[in-house]
Write an enzyme that holds these catalytic residues in place. Structure first.
Site, PDB file in Angstrom:
ATOM      1  N   THR A 243      95.523  73.784   4.217  1.00 25.66           N
ATOM      2  CA  THR A 243      95.782  72.423   3.742  1.00 25.66           C
ATOM      3  C   THR A 243      95.181  71.240   4.546  1.00 25.66           C
ATOM      4  O   THR A 243      95.605  71.511   5.859  1.00 25.66           O
ATOM      5  CB  THR A 243      97.234  72.242   3.355  1.00 25.66           C
ATOM      6  OG1 THR A 243      97.625  73.135   2.379  1.00 25.66           O
ATOM      7  CG2 THR A 243      97.583  70.873   2.818  1.00 25.66           C
TER       8      THR A 243
ATOM      9  N   ARG B 244     101.524  77.022 -10.500  1.00 23.56           N
ATOM     10  CA  ARG B 244     102.410  76.569  -9.431  1.00 23.56           C
ATOM     11  C   ARG B 244     101.846  75.355  -8.555  1.00 23.56           C
ATOM     12  O   ARG B 244     100.743  75.116  -8.038  1.00 23.56           O
ATOM     13  CB  ARG B 244     102.427  77.987  -8.485  1.00 23.56           C
ATOM     14  CG  ARG B 244     103.079  77.738  -7.201  1.00 23.56           C
ATOM     15  CD  ARG B 244     102.273  77.287  -6.051  1.00 23.56           C
ATOM     16  NE  ARG B 244     102.866  77.274  -4.671  1.00 23.56           N
ATOM     17  CZ  ARG B 244     102.398  76.790  -3.640  1.00 23.56           C
ATOM     18  NH1 ARG B 244     101.391  76.186  -3.748  1.00 23.56           N
ATOM     19  NH2 ARG B 244     103.051  76.678  -2.438  1.00 23.56           N
TER      20      ARG B 244
ATOM     21  N   GLY C  10     102.399  73.090  -5.209  1.00 27.75           N
ATOM     22  CA  GLY C  10     102.933  73.376  -3.870  1.00 27.75           C
ATOM     23  C   GLY C  10     103.422  71.882  -3.539  1.00 27.75           C
ATOM     24  O   GLY C  10     103.626  70.955  -4.222  1.00 27.75           O
ATOM     25  N   ASP C  11     103.617  71.908  -2.151  1.00 31.55           N
ATOM     26  CA  ASP C  11     104.290  70.548  -1.459  1.00 31.55           C
ATOM     27  C   ASP C  11     103.349  69.416  -1.246  1.00 31.55           C
ATOM     28  O   ASP C  11     103.783  68.281  -1.456  1.00 31.55           O
ATOM     29  CB  ASP C  11     104.808  70.915  -0.306  1.00 31.55           C
ATOM     30  CG  ASP C  11     103.609  71.349   0.806  1.00 31.55           C
ATOM     31  OD1 ASP C  11     102.867  72.417   0.351  1.00 31.55           O
ATOM     32  OD2 ASP C  11     103.346  71.179   1.825  1.00 31.55           O
TER      33      ASP C  11
ATOM     34  N   THR D  11     100.956  70.882   6.368  1.00 31.75           N
ATOM     35  CA  THR D  11     100.415  72.019   5.901  1.00 31.75           C
ATOM     36  C   THR D  11     101.315  73.033   6.388  1.00 31.75           C
ATOM     37  O   THR D  11     102.353  72.809   6.912  1.00 31.75           O
ATOM     38  CB  THR D  11      98.970  72.146   6.830  1.00 31.75           C
ATOM     39  OG1 THR D  11      98.474  73.094   6.531  1.00 31.75           O
ATOM     40  CG2 THR D  11      99.354  72.411   8.329  1.00 31.75           C
ATOM     41  N   GLY D  12     100.962  74.163   5.494  1.00 34.17           N
ATOM     42  CA  GLY D  12     102.035  75.332   5.451  1.00 34.17           C
ATOM     43  C   GLY D  12     102.592  75.917   4.300  1.00 34.17           C
ATOM     44  O   GLY D  12     101.794  75.370   3.279  1.00 34.17           O
TER      45      GLY D  12
ATOM     46  N   GLY E  16     104.338  76.089   1.140  1.00 35.71           N
ATOM     47  CA  GLY E  16     104.816  74.903   0.412  1.00 35.71           C
ATOM     48  C   GLY E  16     106.289  74.888  -0.021  1.00 35.71           C
ATOM     49  O   GLY E  16     106.935  73.976   0.004  1.00 35.71           O
TER      50      GLY E  16
HETATM   51  N1  GLY Z   1     100.863  73.463   1.632  1.00 36.39           N
HETATM   52  C1  GLY Z   1      99.930  73.892   0.432  1.00 36.39           C
HETATM   53  C2  GLY Z   1     100.977  74.820  -0.494  1.00 36.39           C
HETATM   54  O1  GLY Z   1     101.809  75.345  -0.173  1.00 36.39           O
HETATM   55  O2  GLY Z   1     100.669  74.399  -1.838  1.00 36.39           O
END
Ligand code: GLY
Length: 296
Positions: A162, A190, A192-193, A213-214, A216
């Site tokens: 990300t 889905r 994400g964050d 990043t990481g 989510g």
């Molecule tokens: N951080 C990206 C995701 O999990 O979608």
């Protein structure tokens, strides 16, 4: 990231830094700077954003992005878009030209097209490297009887590329933007964050600009970008707050990821609890880029 991708990551974040800095240097806004920086990384196949992103379970690219203005708290986000090369451009249009904050899927693509952004085919965003990565992942999961649809969120060997940017402009305003293709083999639909305010991205002149990043799901559950901004609003420095956020992510939910933070005074924080994260920053006095270091 594998060893042979390290240079590409350093190169990619340095190019993004150059693009963002160019905007600031000519007196542009932090908002424009983070948009331009993220566009560069979306266009760079090295990263999990735009073309070259991880594929979902169905072999499609599905993208999320958010941009936020710390001065006004205006924000624009897109989720699960499949036909936009630069989702952050669509997010910016939402911020600037819509009373709404989020558009998802076909509605987001329609909004983008109505606002002059060209749509592409999903296949234009898919590259052979990612087709092979998905094939290998699904074959391995099938062989080991893993749940194909729920890869383990504490597996640090799965990379999360990300991308994000934070900036401070001459007027003293801060902004943040984050863009992603999400996680490998994710279920279609889905989210994400990255595109959620306060989770993968947040900006408020009263606290900080933050991008994460990481994996989510843990980041979302902790509303981690806002959690970090709140520490800074309480008087802590970005450097400490970024590290605390990573500690909290690990301790509370065994999550893993990385974070970049900037406050309106120009203090920065960079931290990650993964083996590596590529980062680069520039101030009027100094420029640096790196991959292993945990904090400047
Ligand atoms: N951080 C990206 C995701 O999990 O979608």
């Amino acid at each position: 990231m594998p060893d042979d991708m390290v240079d590409a990551h350093i190169h990619g974040v340095t190019n993004a830094l150059t693009a963002g800095w160019r905007v600031l240097e000519r007196g542009g806004t932090a908002l424009d700077a983070v948009e331009e920086a993220v566009v560069i990384m979306e266009d760079d196949e090295t990263f999990d954003a735009g073309r070259g992103s991880f594929l979902n379970r169905d072999g499609k690219v599905q993208l999320d992005a958010l941009i936020m203005d710390g001065a006004t708290l205006r924000a624009g986000g897109v989720g699960c878009v499949e036909r936009l090369r630069n989702p952050v451009r669509a997010a910016r249009k939402i911020l600037s030209e819509s009373p709404h904050v989020y558009f998802v899927a076909e509605g987001a693509e329609r909004f983008a097209a109505e606002h002059g952004i060209a749509l592409c085919k999903n296949e234009d965003l898919v590259i052979p490297r990612e087709v092979e990565r998905l094939r290998e992942y699904q074959a391995d999961a099938a062989q080991h009887g893993n749940d194909l649809f729920a890869p383990s969120s504490d597996d640090v060997t799965i990379s999360h590329d990300t991308v994000g940017a934070v900036a401070l402009d001459r007027a003293g305003n801060i902004a943040a933007a984050t863009s992603t293709g999400g996680t490998l083999n994710k279920a279609p639909g889905r989210l994400g964050d990255s595109s959620l305010i306060g989770c993968g991205c947040y900006a408020n002149n009263e606290s900080a600009a933050v991008s994460t990043t990481g994996w989510g799901e843990p980041i979302m559950k902790l509303v981690l970008a806002k959690w970090t901004a709140d520490r800074i609003q309480a008087g802590n420095l970005p450097e400490w707050s970024a590290q605390e956020a990573m500690n909290y992510l690990k301790q509370r939910l065994n999550g893993h990821g990385g974070i970049i933070v900037l406050n309106p005074e120009g203090h920065i924080g960079i931290a990650h609890n993964t083996p590596r994260m590529a980062w680069a920053y520039k101030t009027v006095k100094k420029q640096e880029a790196g991959i292993e270091r945990n904090a400047p």
